[in-house]
Design an enzyme around this catalytic site. Structure first.
Site, PDB file in Angstrom:
ATOM      1  N   CYS A 129      56.021  96.757  51.024  1.00 17.07           N
ATOM      2  CA  CYS A 129      56.731  97.112  52.258  1.00 17.07           C
ATOM      3  C   CYS A 129      56.243  98.483  52.738  1.00 17.07           C
ATOM      4  CB  CYS A 129      58.238  97.161  52.003  1.00 17.07           C
ATOM      5  SG  CYS A 129      59.136  97.718  53.457  1.00 17.07           S
ATOM      6  N   ASN A 152      68.926  95.666  45.837  1.00 16.86           N
ATOM      7  CA  ASN A 152      69.798  95.916  47.000  1.00 16.86           C
ATOM      8  C   ASN A 152      70.994  94.970  47.012  1.00 16.86           C
ATOM      9  OD1 ASN A 152      69.461  93.921  49.502  1.00 16.86           O
ATOM     10  ND2 ASN A 152      67.530  93.981  48.366  1.00 16.86           N
ATOM     11  N   GLU A 192      59.705  98.403  41.805  1.00 17.65           N
ATOM     12  CA  GLU A 192      59.432  99.460  42.795  1.00 17.65           C
ATOM     13  C   GLU A 192      59.312 100.825  42.107  1.00 17.65           C
ATOM     14  OE1 GLU A 192      62.053  99.795  46.253  1.00 17.65           O
ATOM     15  OE2 GLU A 192      61.433 101.897  46.435  1.00 17.65           O
ATOM     16  N   HIS A 201      62.493  89.267  45.488  1.00 17.54           N
ATOM     17  CA  HIS A 201      63.366  88.782  44.418  1.00 17.54           C
ATOM     18  C   HIS A 201      64.315  87.703  44.929  1.00 17.54           C
ATOM     19  CE1 HIS A 201      62.628  92.589  41.802  1.00 17.54           C
ATOM     20  NE2 HIS A 201      61.761  91.630  41.574  1.00 17.54           N
ATOM     21  N   CYS A 252      65.989 102.734  52.446  1.00 16.80           N
ATOM     22  CA  CYS A 252      65.487 102.199  53.716  1.00 16.80           C
ATOM     23  C   CYS A 252      66.627 101.799  54.654  1.00 16.80           C
ATOM     24  CB  CYS A 252      64.579 101.000  53.446  1.00 16.80           C
ATOM     25  SG  CYS A 252      65.495  99.544  52.946  1.00 16.80           S
TER      26      CYS A 252
HETATM   27  S1  SF4 Z   1      64.704  96.377  51.356  1.00 19.74           S
HETATM   28 FE1  SF4 Z   1      63.857  98.034  52.569  1.00 19.74          FE
HETATM   29  S2  SF4 Z   1      62.129  98.830  51.389  1.00 19.74           S
HETATM   30 FE2  SF4 Z   1      62.669  96.814  50.531  1.00 19.74          FE
HETATM   31  S3  SF4 Z   1      61.342  95.401  51.615  1.00 19.74           S
HETATM   32 FE3  SF4 Z   1      63.239  95.510  52.795  1.00 19.74          FE
HETATM   33  S4  SF4 Z   1      62.853  97.106  54.358  1.00 19.74           S
HETATM   34 FE4  SF4 Z   1      61.299  97.318  52.772  1.00 19.74          FE
END
Ligand code: SF4
Length: 316
Positions: free
Chosen positions: A101, A230, A131, A46, A200
């Protein structure tokens, strides 16, 4: 003109995680191996800057498999996909490359294991996030109950309170998720799940750095996209940790300088899908207006790297 002093607290870790780095490498290697165009289902990660750069190299972004021609390779994004997606690509005999991932794949495997053991699954995640859609889509429709907050836990109607398991999205707020898990465990003491949650390392580390710097910052800027889970969580974490002002910006051009008037101590971080060049542009923009002192806030070291899929390690 004398510029006012500004202490810039620079979070570390910030920006690209191993999963994002791998997903971008996958598209680049696919372009090298098969040439353009390479089709990518959904934004590979993103971030508009990343997507535009790959588009310029010959990647074509689509939302569904059927939008891509069957004779070109298709890459699935880092967020993961429901089982029906690779099935559709296989039915069309397409070359498929999975950029999910590995930490999301781990959650898919957990979900499938719980289902095989006859447990009903509860997923803690955000409705509609790719996700969440991908993880829920590992099991037959209706088999996963989605909860977004503690209030949803109180409303859950389950098949058998003693035959339940939970998984989580990997990019949630660590603190909010702990509250939701506690509510699940209080209501369903027999529920199985990971030791804490499935968030993660990258999400956890970026939130930890923001928490550490928030009390010393008058404001915090988070470089990231509005659809990046995130990144949005970093803004929330900054506010909850006591920073009076936190703003999500895609690029330096979006900084609201009026809101930052009088700020002497500014925090800066970036979500896991935001490239470092965007962070540097923010630092440069601050330097144009202020006499900047950069102060790194290092709360963890990261050295994780994920291998690309075998199909990209083999010669064409
Ligand atoms: S934020 Fe975490 S789960 Fe998402 S791609 Fe990165 S390491 Fe992988």
């Amino acid at each position: 003109m004398t510029r006012s002093p500004l202490t810039l607290h620079l979070a570390a870790p910030r920006g690209f995680c191993a999963g994002v780095d791998r997903a971008i490498r996958i598209v680049e290697l696919a372009l090298e191996k098969w040439g353009a165009p390479i089709y990518v289902r959904h934004e590979i990660v993103h971030n508009r800057t990343v997507v535009d750069a790959l588009r310029a190299k010959g990647a074509v972004f689509v939302e569904e498999v059927h939008e891509a021609p069957a004779d070109r390779p298709i890459v699935f994004s880092a967020h993961g996909v429901a089982r029906s997606v690779p099935e559709e690509a296989a039915a069309r005999n397409m070359i498929q490359v999975d950029a999910t991932c590995p930490l999301v794949t781990k959650v898919h495997i957990e979900a499938a294991r719980h289902h095989a053991e006859g447990l009903q699954l509860v997923m803690i995640g955000h409705t509609g996030h790719p996700e969440t859609v991908g993880t829920m889509g590992q099991l037959p429709p209706g088999e996963v109950l989605l909860v977004e907050d503690v209030a949803d836990v109180a409303r859950l109607e389950v098949r058998d309170p003693d035959r339940l398991a939970f998984v989580t999205q990997t990019t949630l707020s660590v603190d909010d998720t702990a509250d939701i898990v506690a509510a699940l465990q209080a209501r369903f003491p027999a529920i199985s799940g990971p030791a804490r949650e499935d968030i993660c390392y990258a999400t956890t580390n970026r939130q930890m750095a923001v928490k550490a710097m928030a009390p010393s910052c008058d404001a915090i800027l988070v470089v990231g996209a509005p659809n990046s889970s995130n990144s949005r969580r970093l803004v929330e974490v900054a506010r909850k940790a006591g920073c009076p002002y936190a703003q999500l910006i895609q690029t330096a051009a979006e900084i609201d300088w009026r809101a930052l008037e009088g700020v002497r101590s500014l925090g800066l971080t970036a979500g896991a899908s935001a490239p470092e060049e965007l962070v540097n542009e923010v630092i440069d923009a601050c330097r144009l207006r202020h006499d900047v002192t950069v102060r790194p806030v290092v709360t963890a070291e990261e050295n994780i790297e994920f291998k690309v899929p075998r199909i990209l390690r083999e010669p064409a």
